[in-house]
Design an enzyme around this catalytic site. Sequence first.
Site: not given
Ligand code: APR
Length: 249
Positions: A106, A129, A150, A38, A121, A153, A26, A191, A216
Amino acid sequence: MININEIEKAAEKIRKAKYGIAFTGAGISVESGIPPFRGENGLWNKYDPIFLEIEYFRKKPLQSWKKIKEIFYDNLIKAEPNKAHIVLAKMCKRELIESVITQNIDNLHQKAGSKYVYELHGTYKQLVCTECSSEYDISFADLNFLPPTCYICKGILKPDMVFFNEPIPLFAKNRSFAEAKKCDLFLIIGTDAEVFPANSIPIAAKETGATIIEINIKESHFTNTITDIFLKGKATEVMTKLGELLYLD
Ligand code: APR
Protein backbone atom coordinates in the site's frame (compact mmCIF):
# COMPACT_ATOMS: atom_id res chain seq x y z
CA MET A 1 -5.93 -2.37 27.60
CA ILE A 2 -2.20 -1.93 26.90
CA ASN A 3 0.06 -3.50 29.54
CA ILE A 4 2.10 -0.48 30.71
CA ASN A 5 4.97 -2.53 32.20
CA GLU A 6 5.40 -4.45 28.96
CA ILE A 7 5.32 -1.31 26.80
CA GLU A 8 7.86 0.44 29.03
CA LYS A 9 10.09 -2.64 28.70
CA ALA A 10 9.66 -2.49 24.92
CA ALA A 11 10.50 1.23 24.79
CA GLU A 12 13.66 0.58 26.81
CA LYS A 13 14.71 -2.23 24.44
CA ILE A 14 14.10 0.00 21.40
CA ARG A 15 16.01 2.87 23.01
CA LYS A 16 19.04 0.68 23.80
CA ALA A 17 19.10 -1.32 20.56
CA LYS A 18 22.15 -1.01 18.31
CA TYR A 19 20.29 -1.97 15.12
CA GLY A 20 16.50 -2.16 15.23
CA ILE A 21 14.26 -3.08 12.29
CA ALA A 22 10.50 -3.34 11.80
CA PHE A 23 8.47 -6.04 10.05
CA THR A 24 4.88 -5.19 9.15
CA GLY A 25 1.77 -6.87 7.80
CA ALA A 26 -1.77 -5.90 6.89
CA GLY A 27 -2.64 -5.19 10.53
CA ILE A 28 -0.71 -1.91 10.55
CA SER A 29 -2.88 -0.58 7.70
CA VAL A 30 -6.28 -1.72 9.02
CA GLU A 31 -6.78 1.64 10.74
CA SER A 32 -6.13 3.36 7.42
CA GLY A 33 -9.26 1.63 6.12
CA ILE A 34 -7.48 -1.23 4.35
CA PRO A 35 -9.01 -4.61 5.32
CA PRO A 36 -6.66 -7.43 6.38
CA PHE A 37 -6.52 -10.72 4.47
CA ARG A 38 -7.40 -13.02 7.39
CA GLY A 39 -9.35 -12.78 10.64
CA GLU A 40 -12.32 -10.47 11.25
CA ASN A 41 -13.31 -8.62 8.00
CA GLY A 42 -10.52 -10.53 6.23
CA LEU A 43 -10.56 -10.28 2.43
CA TRP A 44 -10.11 -14.04 2.06
CA ASN A 45 -13.36 -14.57 3.98
CA LYS A 46 -15.20 -12.71 1.22
CA TYR A 47 -13.21 -13.36 -1.93
CA ASP A 48 -11.63 -16.45 -3.45
CA PRO A 49 -7.91 -15.47 -3.76
CA ILE A 50 -7.76 -17.26 -7.14
CA PHE A 51 -7.86 -13.89 -8.94
CA LEU A 52 -4.41 -13.21 -7.46
CA GLU A 53 -2.97 -16.51 -8.69
CA ILE A 54 -0.49 -15.91 -11.51
CA GLU A 55 -1.73 -18.60 -13.94
CA TYR A 56 -5.33 -17.43 -13.49
CA PHE A 57 -4.19 -13.85 -14.23
CA ARG A 58 -2.42 -15.01 -17.43
CA LYS A 59 -5.51 -16.94 -18.62
CA LYS A 60 -8.20 -14.46 -17.49
CA PRO A 61 -6.58 -11.02 -17.15
CA LEU A 62 -9.87 -9.12 -17.45
CA GLN A 63 -11.65 -11.09 -14.70
CA SER A 64 -8.55 -10.83 -12.52
CA TRP A 65 -8.16 -7.08 -13.11
CA LYS A 66 -11.84 -6.40 -12.29
CA LYS A 67 -11.35 -7.93 -8.82
CA ILE A 68 -7.90 -6.34 -8.33
CA LYS A 69 -9.30 -2.88 -9.13
CA GLU A 70 -12.34 -3.36 -6.85
CA ILE A 71 -10.39 -4.76 -3.90
CA PHE A 72 -7.09 -2.91 -4.10
CA TYR A 73 -6.99 0.10 -6.41
CA ASP A 74 -10.36 1.63 -5.51
CA ASN A 75 -9.27 1.39 -1.84
CA LEU A 76 -5.53 2.03 -1.79
CA ILE A 77 -5.45 5.15 -3.93
CA LYS A 78 -7.30 7.14 -1.24
CA ALA A 79 -5.68 5.49 1.83
CA GLU A 80 -3.53 7.65 4.11
CA PRO A 81 -0.86 6.62 6.65
CA ASN A 82 -2.25 6.23 10.18
CA LYS A 83 -0.58 7.06 13.51
CA ALA A 84 1.27 3.72 13.55
CA HIS A 85 2.92 4.39 10.17
CA ILE A 86 3.73 7.96 11.29
CA VAL A 87 5.32 6.98 14.63
CA LEU A 88 7.30 4.22 12.88
CA ALA A 89 8.57 6.81 10.36
CA LYS A 90 9.65 9.04 13.28
CA MET A 91 11.50 6.06 14.80
CA CYS A 92 13.27 5.67 11.44
CA LYS A 93 14.16 9.37 11.36
CA ARG A 94 15.63 9.09 14.87
CA GLU A 95 17.48 5.93 13.73
CA LEU A 96 15.76 3.90 16.45
CA ILE A 97 14.55 1.76 13.54
CA GLU A 98 16.95 1.41 10.58
CA SER A 99 14.61 -0.17 8.01
CA VAL A 100 11.08 -1.45 7.48
CA ILE A 101 10.40 -4.85 5.91
CA THR A 102 6.77 -4.95 4.82
CA GLN A 103 4.40 -7.52 3.34
CA ASN A 104 2.07 -4.65 2.43
CA ILE A 105 1.70 -3.24 -1.07
CA ASP A 106 0.00 0.00 0.00
CA ASN A 107 3.02 2.35 -0.02
CA LEU A 108 1.88 3.83 3.32
CA HIS A 109 5.28 3.49 5.01
CA GLN A 110 6.86 5.58 2.26
CA LYS A 111 3.96 8.07 2.38
CA ALA A 112 4.52 8.41 6.17
CA GLY A 113 8.22 9.17 5.59
CA SER A 114 10.03 5.88 6.24
CA LYS A 115 13.09 5.88 3.97
CA TYR A 116 14.40 2.30 3.83
CA VAL A 117 11.36 0.16 3.05
CA TYR A 118 11.72 -3.36 1.61
CA GLU A 119 8.49 -4.50 -0.07
CA LEU A 120 8.48 -8.30 0.04
CA HIS A 121 5.20 -8.54 -1.89
CA GLY A 122 5.77 -5.63 -4.27
CA THR A 123 3.64 -2.54 -4.65
CA TYR A 124 0.31 -1.46 -6.17
CA LYS A 125 1.96 1.81 -7.31
CA GLN A 126 3.69 0.29 -10.31
CA LEU A 127 2.47 -1.73 -13.33
CA VAL A 128 4.70 -4.05 -15.37
CA CYS A 129 4.15 -5.21 -18.96
CA THR A 130 3.77 -9.00 -19.14
CA GLU A 131 5.34 -8.97 -22.62
CA CYS A 132 8.19 -6.45 -22.71
CA SER A 133 8.62 -5.79 -18.95
CA SER A 134 8.22 -2.02 -19.37
CA GLU A 135 7.30 -0.37 -16.07
CA TYR A 136 4.70 2.35 -15.47
CA ASP A 137 3.63 4.37 -12.46
CA ILE A 138 -0.04 3.68 -11.72
CA SER A 139 -0.83 7.34 -12.56
CA PHE A 140 -0.17 6.49 -16.25
CA ALA A 141 -2.93 3.87 -16.35
CA ASP A 142 -6.63 4.50 -16.91
CA LEU A 143 -8.27 1.71 -14.91
CA ASN A 144 -11.64 2.52 -16.46
CA PHE A 145 -10.40 0.46 -19.40
CA LEU A 146 -9.38 -3.03 -18.28
CA PRO A 147 -7.05 -4.76 -18.65
CA PRO A 148 -4.55 -1.87 -19.01
CA THR A 149 -2.10 -2.35 -21.88
CA CYS A 150 1.48 -1.35 -22.59
CA TYR A 151 1.98 1.86 -24.63
CA ILE A 152 4.99 0.27 -26.32
CA CYS A 153 3.98 -3.29 -27.23
CA LYS A 154 0.24 -3.43 -26.30
CA GLY A 155 1.00 -6.27 -23.90
CA ILE A 156 -1.21 -6.65 -20.80
CA LEU A 157 0.01 -4.74 -17.75
CA LYS A 158 0.17 -6.49 -14.36
CA PRO A 159 0.35 -4.82 -10.94
CA ASP A 160 3.93 -5.02 -9.66
CA MET A 161 2.73 -7.02 -6.65
CA VAL A 162 3.60 -10.65 -5.95
CA PHE A 163 0.81 -13.00 -7.03
CA PHE A 164 0.31 -16.44 -5.51
CA ASN A 165 2.82 -18.92 -7.03
CA GLU A 166 5.15 -16.07 -7.96
CA PRO A 167 8.59 -15.65 -6.32
CA ILE A 168 9.16 -12.63 -4.09
CA PRO A 169 11.48 -9.94 -5.51
CA LEU A 170 15.10 -11.07 -5.07
CA PHE A 171 16.37 -7.65 -3.96
CA ALA A 172 13.72 -7.28 -1.23
CA LYS A 173 14.24 -10.90 -0.11
CA ASN A 174 18.02 -10.67 0.10
CA ARG A 175 18.02 -7.27 1.80
CA SER A 176 15.36 -8.40 4.29
CA PHE A 177 17.27 -11.49 5.36
CA ALA A 178 20.49 -9.47 5.57
CA GLU A 179 18.76 -6.90 7.82
CA ALA A 180 17.24 -9.65 9.98
CA LYS A 181 20.66 -11.24 10.50
CA LYS A 182 22.18 -7.87 11.44
CA CYS A 183 19.60 -6.61 13.92
CA ASP A 184 19.45 -6.89 17.70
CA LEU A 185 15.87 -5.64 17.88
CA PHE A 186 12.99 -6.77 15.66
CA LEU A 187 9.59 -5.03 15.89
CA ILE A 188 6.71 -7.04 14.36
CA ILE A 189 3.50 -5.10 13.71
CA GLY A 190 0.21 -6.63 12.56
CA THR A 191 0.91 -9.92 10.82
CA ASP A 192 -0.56 -13.40 11.11
CA ALA A 193 2.76 -14.90 9.98
CA GLU A 194 0.96 -17.31 7.63
CA VAL A 195 2.87 -16.69 4.39
CA PHE A 196 6.25 -18.17 3.43
CA PRO A 197 9.02 -17.02 2.88
CA ALA A 198 8.04 -13.70 4.55
CA ASN A 199 7.29 -15.49 7.82
CA SER A 200 10.83 -16.93 7.99
CA ILE A 201 12.40 -13.45 8.25
CA PRO A 202 11.42 -12.86 11.92
CA ILE A 203 12.73 -16.38 12.66
CA ALA A 204 16.09 -15.43 11.09
CA ALA A 205 16.21 -12.39 13.40
CA LYS A 206 15.43 -14.58 16.43
CA GLU A 207 18.19 -17.02 15.46
CA THR A 208 20.58 -14.07 15.36
CA GLY A 209 19.67 -13.34 18.99
CA ALA A 210 17.49 -10.28 18.35
CA THR A 211 14.85 -9.25 20.88
CA ILE A 212 11.43 -9.76 19.27
CA ILE A 213 8.70 -7.25 20.13
CA GLU A 214 5.27 -7.98 18.64
CA ILE A 215 2.25 -5.67 18.32
CA ASN A 216 -1.07 -7.31 17.44
CA ILE A 217 -4.72 -7.27 18.51
CA LYS A 218 -4.51 -11.03 19.08
CA GLU A 219 -1.86 -13.76 19.31
CA SER A 220 -0.19 -14.86 16.06
CA HIS A 221 1.97 -17.89 15.18
CA PHE A 222 4.93 -15.87 16.48
CA THR A 223 3.53 -14.92 19.90
CA ASN A 224 4.17 -18.17 21.78
CA THR A 225 7.21 -19.19 19.72
CA ILE A 226 9.66 -16.35 19.03
CA THR A 227 8.11 -13.23 20.62
CA ASP A 228 9.87 -11.86 23.73
CA ILE A 229 7.53 -8.91 24.42
CA PHE A 230 3.90 -9.10 23.22
CA LEU A 231 2.07 -5.77 23.16
CA LYS A 232 -1.60 -6.61 22.72
CA GLY A 233 -3.54 -3.77 21.17
CA LYS A 234 -4.29 -1.83 18.01
CA ALA A 235 -1.18 -0.71 16.13
CA THR A 236 -2.14 2.99 16.36
CA GLU A 237 -2.72 2.83 20.15
CA VAL A 238 0.45 0.89 20.97
CA MET A 239 2.65 2.89 18.59
CA THR A 240 1.28 6.19 19.94
CA LYS A 241 2.20 5.09 23.49
CA LEU A 242 5.66 3.94 22.32
CA GLY A 243 6.14 7.29 20.58
CA GLU A 244 5.37 9.12 23.84
CA LEU A 245 7.78 6.94 25.86
CA LEU A 246 10.52 7.55 23.28
CA TYR A 247 9.87 11.30 23.24
CA LEU A 248 9.16 11.40 19.54
CA ASP A 249 7.63 14.85 19.10
N1 APR B 1 -3.53 -3.48 14.92
C1 APR B 1 -2.61 -4.48 14.98
N2 APR B 1 -2.79 -5.70 14.40
C2 APR B 1 -3.95 -5.89 13.73
C3 APR B 1 -4.96 -4.90 13.63
C4 APR B 1 -4.70 -3.64 14.26
N3 APR B 1 -5.60 -2.65 14.22
N4 APR B 1 -6.00 -5.42 12.91
C5 APR B 1 -5.64 -6.67 12.57
N5 APR B 1 -4.42 -6.97 13.06
C6 APR B 1 -3.65 -8.22 12.91
C7 APR B 1 -4.48 -9.49 12.88
O1 APR B 1 -4.68 -9.99 14.19
C8 APR B 1 -3.58 -10.41 12.05
O2 APR B 1 -2.63 -11.08 12.88
O3 APR B 1 -3.02 -8.13 11.65
C9 APR B 1 -2.84 -9.46 11.12
C10 APR B 1 -3.36 -9.49 9.70
O4 APR B 1 -3.07 -10.77 9.19
P1 APR B 1 -3.23 -11.04 7.62
O5 APR B 1 -4.52 -10.47 7.16
O6 APR B 1 -2.95 -12.50 7.38
O7 APR B 1 -2.09 -10.14 6.96
P2 APR B 1 -0.58 -10.50 6.74
O8 APR B 1 -0.02 -11.29 7.88
O9 APR B 1 0.10 -9.24 6.38
O10 APR B 1 -0.66 -11.45 5.43
C11 APR B 1 0.57 -11.77 4.80
O11 APR B 1 -0.71 -12.93 3.08
O12 APR B 1 -2.44 -13.03 1.54
C12 APR B 1 -1.10 -12.75 1.71
O13 APR B 1 0.13 -11.32 0.30
C13 APR B 1 -0.80 -11.32 1.34
O14 APR B 1 0.89 -9.85 2.30
C14 APR B 1 -0.19 -10.73 2.61
C15 APR B 1 0.31 -11.97 3.33
